[in-house]
Design a protein around this motif. Structure first.
Motif, PDB file in Angstrom:
ATOM      1  N   THR A   1      59.036  36.331  40.088  1.00 36.73           N
ATOM      2  CA  THR A   1      58.365  35.143  39.555  1.00 36.73           C
ATOM      3  C   THR A   1      57.014  34.953  40.258  1.00 36.73           C
ATOM      4  O   THR A   1      55.994  34.693  39.606  1.00 36.73           O
ATOM      5  CB  THR A   1      59.253  33.891  39.771  1.00 36.73           C
ATOM      6  OG1 THR A   1      60.585  34.191  39.368  1.00 36.73           O
ATOM      7  CG2 THR A   1      58.744  32.707  38.992  1.00 36.73           C
ATOM      8  N   ALA A   2      57.019  35.088  41.575  1.00 39.56           N
ATOM      9  CA  ALA A   2      55.755  34.969  42.336  1.00 39.56           C
ATOM     10  C   ALA A   2      54.785  36.061  41.895  1.00 39.56           C
ATOM     11  O   ALA A   2      53.575  35.813  41.766  1.00 39.56           O
ATOM     12  CB  ALA A   2      56.051  35.079  43.830  1.00 39.56           C
ATOM     13  N   GLY A   3      55.306  37.258  41.654  1.00 43.94           N
ATOM     14  CA  GLY A   3      54.446  38.364  41.212  1.00 43.94           C
ATOM     15  C   GLY A   3      53.797  38.070  39.875  1.00 43.94           C
ATOM     16  O   GLY A   3      52.614  38.365  39.658  1.00 43.94           O
ATOM     17  N   LEU A   4      54.558  37.457  38.967  1.00 44.43           N
ATOM     18  CA  LEU A   4      54.002  37.106  37.651  1.00 44.43           C
ATOM     19  C   LEU A   4      52.946  36.016  37.794  1.00 44.43           C
ATOM     20  O   LEU A   4      51.873  36.069  37.183  1.00 44.43           O
ATOM     21  CB  LEU A   4      55.121  36.637  36.712  1.00 44.43           C
ATOM     22  CG  LEU A   4      56.105  37.715  36.251  1.00 44.43           C
ATOM     23  CD1 LEU A   4      57.302  37.087  35.541  1.00 44.43           C
ATOM     24  CD2 LEU A   4      55.429  38.731  35.344  1.00 44.43           C
ATOM     25  N   HIS A   5      53.249  35.007  38.615  1.00 45.16           N
ATOM     26  CA  HIS A   5      52.287  33.929  38.839  1.00 45.16           C
ATOM     27  C   HIS A   5      50.992  34.475  39.436  1.00 45.16           C
ATOM     28  O   HIS A   5      49.887  34.180  38.962  1.00 45.16           O
ATOM     29  CB  HIS A   5      52.916  32.854  39.747  1.00 45.16           C
ATOM     30  CG  HIS A   5      52.003  31.724  40.053  1.00 45.16           C
ATOM     31  ND1 HIS A   5      52.129  30.949  41.171  1.00 45.16           N
ATOM     32  CD2 HIS A   5      50.923  31.229  39.381  1.00 45.16           C
ATOM     33  CE1 HIS A   5      51.162  30.030  41.181  1.00 45.16           C
ATOM     34  NE2 HIS A   5      50.424  30.182  40.108  1.00 45.16           N
ATOM     35  N   LEU A   6      51.136  35.312  40.466  1.00 40.97           N
ATOM     36  CA  LEU A   6      49.959  35.920  41.097  1.00 40.97           C
ATOM     37  C   LEU A   6      49.144  36.722  40.083  1.00 40.97           C
ATOM     38  O   LEU A   6      47.908  36.652  40.064  1.00 40.97           O
ATOM     39  CB  LEU A   6      50.412  36.887  42.185  1.00 40.97           C
ATOM     40  CG  LEU A   6      50.333  36.478  43.635  1.00 40.97           C
ATOM     41  CD1 LEU A   6      50.687  37.646  44.509  1.00 40.97           C
ATOM     42  CD2 LEU A   6      48.945  35.959  43.977  1.00 40.97           C
ATOM     43  N   SER A   7      49.849  37.464  39.235  1.00 40.32           N
ATOM     44  CA  SER A   7      49.157  38.309  38.248  1.00 40.32           C
ATOM     45  C   SER A   7      48.317  37.451  37.306  1.00 40.32           C
ATOM     46  O   SER A   7      47.199  37.830  36.933  1.00 40.32           O
ATOM     47  CB  SER A   7      50.165  39.122  37.435  1.00 40.32           C
ATOM     48  OG  SER A   7      50.872  39.970  38.280  1.00 40.32           O
ATOM     49  N   LEU A   8      48.856  36.310  36.911  1.00 38.20           N
ATOM     50  CA  LEU A   8      48.093  35.416  36.019  1.00 38.20           C
ATOM     51  C   LEU A   8      46.863  34.875  36.746  1.00 38.20           C
ATOM     52  O   LEU A   8      45.787  34.743  36.161  1.00 38.20           O
ATOM     53  CB  LEU A   8      48.995  34.274  35.530  1.00 38.20           C
ATOM     54  CG  LEU A   8      50.061  34.726  34.523  1.00 38.20           C
ATOM     55  CD1 LEU A   8      51.203  33.727  34.440  1.00 38.20           C
ATOM     56  CD2 LEU A   8      49.459  34.937  33.136  1.00 38.20           C
ATOM     57  N   ARG A   9      47.013  34.563  38.036  1.00 42.19           N
ATOM     58  CA  ARG A   9      45.854  34.132  38.832  1.00 42.19           C
ATOM     59  C   ARG A   9      44.820  35.264  38.898  1.00 42.19           C
ATOM     60  O   ARG A   9      43.616  35.039  38.816  1.00 42.19           O
ATOM     61  CB  ARG A   9      46.285  33.806  40.268  1.00 42.19           C
ATOM     62  CG  ARG A   9      46.625  32.363  40.580  1.00 42.19           C
ATOM     63  CD  ARG A   9      45.481  31.362  40.537  1.00 42.19           C
ATOM     64  NE  ARG A   9      44.332  31.579  41.397  1.00 42.19           N
ATOM     65  CZ  ARG A   9      44.187  31.101  42.626  1.00 42.19           C
ATOM     66  NH1 ARG A   9      45.143  30.379  43.169  1.00 42.19           N
ATOM     67  NH2 ARG A   9      43.088  31.335  43.314  1.00 42.19           N
ATOM     68  N   LEU A  10      45.322  36.494  39.043  1.00 40.49           N
ATOM     69  CA  LEU A  10      44.412  37.634  39.218  1.00 40.49           C
ATOM     70  C   LEU A  10      43.533  37.883  38.001  1.00 40.49           C
ATOM     71  O   LEU A  10      42.441  38.398  38.125  1.00 40.49           O
ATOM     72  CB  LEU A  10      45.220  38.899  39.560  1.00 40.49           C
ATOM     73  CG  LEU A  10      45.824  38.912  40.960  1.00 40.49           C
ATOM     74  CD1 LEU A  10      46.738  40.109  41.150  1.00 40.49           C
ATOM     75  CD2 LEU A  10      44.717  38.923  42.002  1.00 40.49           C
ATOM     76  N   ILE A  11      44.048  37.552  36.809  1.00 39.57           N
ATOM     77  CA  ILE A  11      43.196  37.756  35.631  1.00 39.57           C
ATOM     78  C   ILE A  11      42.474  36.455  35.244  1.00 39.57           C
ATOM     79  O   ILE A  11      41.937  36.329  34.151  1.00 39.57           O
ATOM     80  CB  ILE A  11      43.977  38.335  34.426  1.00 39.57           C
ATOM     81  CG1 ILE A  11      45.119  37.408  34.005  1.00 39.57           C
ATOM     82  CG2 ILE A  11      44.481  39.733  34.708  1.00 39.57           C
ATOM     83  CD1 ILE A  11      45.552  37.650  32.576  1.00 39.57           C
ATOM     84  N   ASN A  12      42.492  35.504  36.179  1.00 42.19           N
ATOM     85  CA  ASN A  12      41.714  34.260  36.034  1.00 42.19           C
ATOM     86  C   ASN A  12      42.076  33.436  34.803  1.00 42.19           C
ATOM     87  O   ASN A  12      41.197  32.948  34.085  1.00 42.19           O
ATOM     88  CB  ASN A  12      40.203  34.573  36.026  1.00 42.19           C
ATOM     89  CG  ASN A  12      39.779  35.184  37.338  1.00 42.19           C
ATOM     90  OD1 ASN A  12      40.210  34.738  38.397  1.00 42.19           O
ATOM     91  ND2 ASN A  12      38.975  36.233  37.268  1.00 42.19           N
ATOM     92  N   VAL A  13      43.366  33.304  34.590  1.00 40.89           N
ATOM     93  CA  VAL A  13      43.834  32.429  33.506  1.00 40.89           C
ATOM     94  C   VAL A  13      43.433  30.992  33.834  1.00 40.89           C
ATOM     95  O   VAL A  13      43.518  30.560  34.982  1.00 40.89           O
ATOM     96  CB  VAL A  13      45.375  32.565  33.391  1.00 40.89           C
ATOM     97  CG1 VAL A  13      45.965  31.467  32.551  1.00 40.89           C
ATOM     98  CG2 VAL A  13      45.717  33.923  32.819  1.00 40.89           C
ATOM     99  N   LYS A  14      42.976  30.275  32.812  1.00 41.17           N
ATOM    100  CA  LYS A  14      42.503  28.893  33.029  1.00 41.17           C
ATOM    101  C   LYS A  14      43.486  27.891  32.407  1.00 41.17           C
ATOM    102  O   LYS A  14      44.318  28.247  31.569  1.00 41.17           O
ATOM    103  CB  LYS A  14      41.141  28.704  32.369  1.00 41.17           C
ATOM    104  CG  LYS A  14      40.055  29.629  32.893  1.00 41.17           C
ATOM    105  CD  LYS A  14      39.439  29.049  34.142  1.00 41.17           C
ATOM    106  CE  LYS A  14      38.255  29.840  34.677  1.00 41.17           C
ATOM    107  NZ  LYS A  14      38.341  31.275  34.702  1.00 41.17           N
ATOM    108  N   ARG A  15      43.339  26.645  32.819  1.00 43.45           N
ATOM    109  CA  ARG A  15      44.197  25.568  32.302  1.00 43.45           C
ATOM    110  C   ARG A  15      44.215  25.575  30.769  1.00 43.45           C
ATOM    111  O   ARG A  15      43.169  25.699  30.136  1.00 43.45           O
ATOM    112  CB  ARG A  15      43.684  24.221  32.825  1.00 43.45           C
ATOM    113  CG  ARG A  15      44.501  23.024  32.371  1.00 43.45           C
ATOM    114  CD  ARG A  15      44.046  21.757  33.076  1.00 43.45           C
ATOM    115  NE  ARG A  15      44.353  21.803  34.505  1.00 43.45           N
ATOM    116  CZ  ARG A  15      45.540  21.501  35.063  1.00 43.45           C
ATOM    117  NH1 ARG A  15      46.537  21.123  34.290  1.00 43.45           N
ATOM    118  NH2 ARG A  15      45.720  21.569  36.356  1.00 43.45           N
ATOM    119  N   ASP A  16      45.413  25.460  30.207  1.00 44.63           N
ATOM    120  CA  ASP A  16      45.646  25.382  28.759  1.00 44.63           C
ATOM    121  C   ASP A  16      45.360  26.671  27.982  1.00 44.63           C
ATOM    122  O   ASP A  16      45.427  26.677  26.758  1.00 44.63           O
ATOM    123  CB  ASP A  16      44.893  24.210  28.121  1.00 44.63           C
ATOM    124  CG  ASP A  16      45.450  22.875  28.597  1.00 44.63           C
ATOM    125  OD1 ASP A  16      46.656  22.840  28.923  1.00 44.63           O
ATOM    126  OD2 ASP A  16      44.696  21.891  28.662  1.00 44.63           O
TER     127      ASP A  16
END
Ligand SMILES: Cc1ncc(COP(=O)(O)O)c(C=O)c1O
Length: 376
Positions: free
Chosen positions: A56-71
């Motif tokens: 779960t942490a890995g998935l969250h980190l991955s989303l941060r890494l591709i700079n996903v934004k709010r909404d």
């Protein structure tokens, strides 16, 4: 009791953990973390691997890494374990749910292709959902039960709509598509070493990528974004998502025996298919040409699912229903859902996972099959 999917520990795990304890290297620094990352990169064929505390942490980190934004919207299958969508929610994004293929139970790529054509528009190189004007920021396919869907179609969709891929490969260590390991098709792939997975570290995860910058930033963010080894200076908001050495040591030992575990999973699948395929209306997940799954957790589809579930569990043969589809959960009821026939609901109502641990004996497997047959 015949368990569903439990750890199989029969190698150097205790020896390596003992070494961590004796040397004092039990926490987030230590040689086993690096070693486990190297082993995973080599096995999957990815250039880099970053260990983290769980999938779960890995998935969250991955989303941060591709700079996903709010909404922003992240394309996810409607049938997955909740952790996929929890990670999306932690990143302040929302899921764009896609129904699954009725045979493979993976995200339906034909449906996705059709709906993207009619329900989205492109502007400035990005793709937006017409109904809400939200940006679609990524595709997150999940290799459900270790199977793999139509990756070629997914890659062509990703290219056409300029969408990065983060593979939720948490269940698919040891699964290949045309010789290429799951998790290595997009920008990032994530594995889990939870206790029920094909290998375990008790709890743990791994991000794989071919992108050196992403790997470096992943390590950095998982280490509280600390920029100096000896001072407490941080350049952004990070996380304490590291895997500790003592758990990485277990992972290294588990990987030493992975070939044996994988072979046994294939044997278990072949045994169940030989014994159950012609029984009542039992069906198995379809495997596409070119897919070599890890057969992590055997799951069958039958109209007698509820009866079977009760019958097996009463006899201490541990079995579980599938995950409730994401569009039926309160937290995601309002999110967009691409579907024509809502196959997810039928799959949920008819699928049951049966004992699949790699340490089950042939006698135990025979007991499972005999007991299932009693219901038909
Ligand atoms: C599909 C899926 N996604 C994500 C996860 C999360 O992994 P973890 O339990 O290591 O956080 C799991 C497993 O638990 C999973 O099955």
């Amino acid at each position: 009791m015949i368990p569903l999917s439990v750890p199989h520990i029969f190698g150097n795990e205790a020896k390596y953990v003992q070494e961590c304890i004796e040397t004092g290297w039990v926490s987030s620094a230590g040689a086993y973390v690096t070693k486990f990352e190297e082993v995973m990169a080599e096995y999957t064929g990815a250039k880099y691997a970053v260990a983290c505390m769980n999938g779960t942490a890995g998935l969250h980190l991955s989303l941060r890494l591709i700079n996903v934004k709010r909404d922003d919207l992240i394309i996810c299958p409607n049938i997955t374990f909740i952790a996929t969508l929890n990670a999306v929610t932690y990143a302040c994004a929302r899921p764009l749910l896609v129904d699954v293929d009725t045979k493979t139970w993976q995200m339906d790529m034909d449906l996705l292709e059709r709906k993207l054509e009619t329900e989205t528009y492109q502007e400035g190189g990005n793709t937006y959902l017409k109904s809400s004007k939200q940006k679609i920021a990524a595709i997150m396919p999940v290799n459900v039960l270790g199977n793999i869907g139509d990756m070629e179609k997914m890659l062509s969709i990703a290219k056409k709509y300029n969408l990065p891929i983060i593979e939720d490969s948490t269940e698919s260590l040891g699964s290949f598509y045309k010789g290429k390991h799951s998790g290595t098709f997009g920008k990032l792939g994530v594995f889990s070493f939870n206790g029920n997975k094909i290998i375990t570290t008790g709890g743990g995860g791994m991000i794989v990528t071919d992108d050196e910058e992403l790997a470096k930033r992943g390590k950095h963010l998982s280490t509280q974004a600390k920029i100096s080894a000896h001072e407490y200076i941080h350049d952004e908001v990070g996380y304490n998502y590291r895997l500790v050495n003592v758990l990485a040591a277990i992972g290294v030992a588990q990987m030493e025996n992975f070939d044996k575990v994988l072979k046994r999973k294939h044997e278990i699948d072949a045994f169940y298919k030989a014994e159950l395929q012609a029984v009542g209306d039992i069906e198995f997940q379809e495997v596409l040409d070119g897919v070599d799954p890890n057969y992590w957790l055997c799951t069958i589809r039958t109209s007698k699912m509820r009866k079977l579930l009760q019958y097996l569990n009463e006899r201490k043969i541990i079995s579980r229903p599938f995950w409730m589809p994401m569009n039926q959960l309160n937290m995601f009821k309002g999110d967009p859902y691409f579907t024509d026939e809502n196959h997810s609901a039928h799959i949920y109502e008819n699928c049951i996972s049966i004992p699949s641990s790699s340490n089950l004996s042939n006698e135990q497997l025979e007991t499972v099959v005999k007991t299932i047959k009693e219901v038909y």
